[in-house]
Write an enzyme that holds these catalytic residues in place. Sequence first.
Site: not given
Ligand code: PXP
Length: 249
Positions: A70, A43, A45, A10, A101, A7, A49, A198, A151
């Site tokens: 996402e 993601h 949003r 960031h 999330t 992901n 953001r 997550h 997931e």
């Molecule tokens: N899966 C989902 C559905 C998420 O919303 C996120 C965070 O955006 C992640 C996985 C990844 O989580 P993390 O950034 O804590 O590794």
Amino acid sequence: MIELGVNIDHVATVRQARRTWEPDPVWAAVEAQLGGADGITVHLREDRRHIQDHDVRRLTELVHIKLNLEMAATDEMINLAIESTPQMVMLVPEGRQEVTTEGGLDVAGQKDHMARAVTRLRDAGLTVSAFIDPEPEQIDTAAECGFSVCEIHTGTYAEIFHQTGRDAEHPKVRSELDRIDAAGRQIRQTGMRFNAGHGLNYYNVQPIAALEGIRELHIGHSIVARSMYVGIRSAVAEMKRLMREAADR
Ligand code: PXP
């Protein structure tokens, strides 16, 4: 073989701090691919953001591994997903005030809405995943709605792992792992794919990667954070190594 979806939200968070062009999430996706990522997750949003619409467009054109989009199950996002044709769409709950999330999607509490969203996305040829807590009712309803992937939210596991001193043998950690494992079994019995994500990081990932039948882990924050010191390629390669090591045991 277990797969890693990285992901890169960031990376866009840092860019948006200055509303400029760098760092470019597309470059990050390429670097992640070179480090061994099997997929990229972003993601989009409602408040934009971090990831922007143009990032999704450019990623679908330039990234040659799986793209997982996402998003919330709103008409705006569903239309956008259908236009941009990622390999997978992951439906998540979304709150404007949340930092990330915060919980799984309540599929059971909005079954008709979810079933309609899944039908539209599936009719467009997209694979649809539900991000849910490890709860039997949510899994059964996800299957009834036509999701082909679940997931499981590992945020609670990650928190307990951290609070109990990073001890994978702690009874509280074992109990949450058992809950996720049982959810995985139920997901597979109903014919869906079992993914998780997550809050996973370099310390807590192995017990999750070792679960039977798990297919993909989606990891963002810890990989992007480590990338600041070692670069994206190395950060991804090390996470993938840990996952494979645990899955092969
Ligand atoms: N899966 C989902 C559905 C998420 O919303 C996120 C965070 O955006 C992640 C996985 C990844 O989580 P993390 O950034 O804590 O590794």
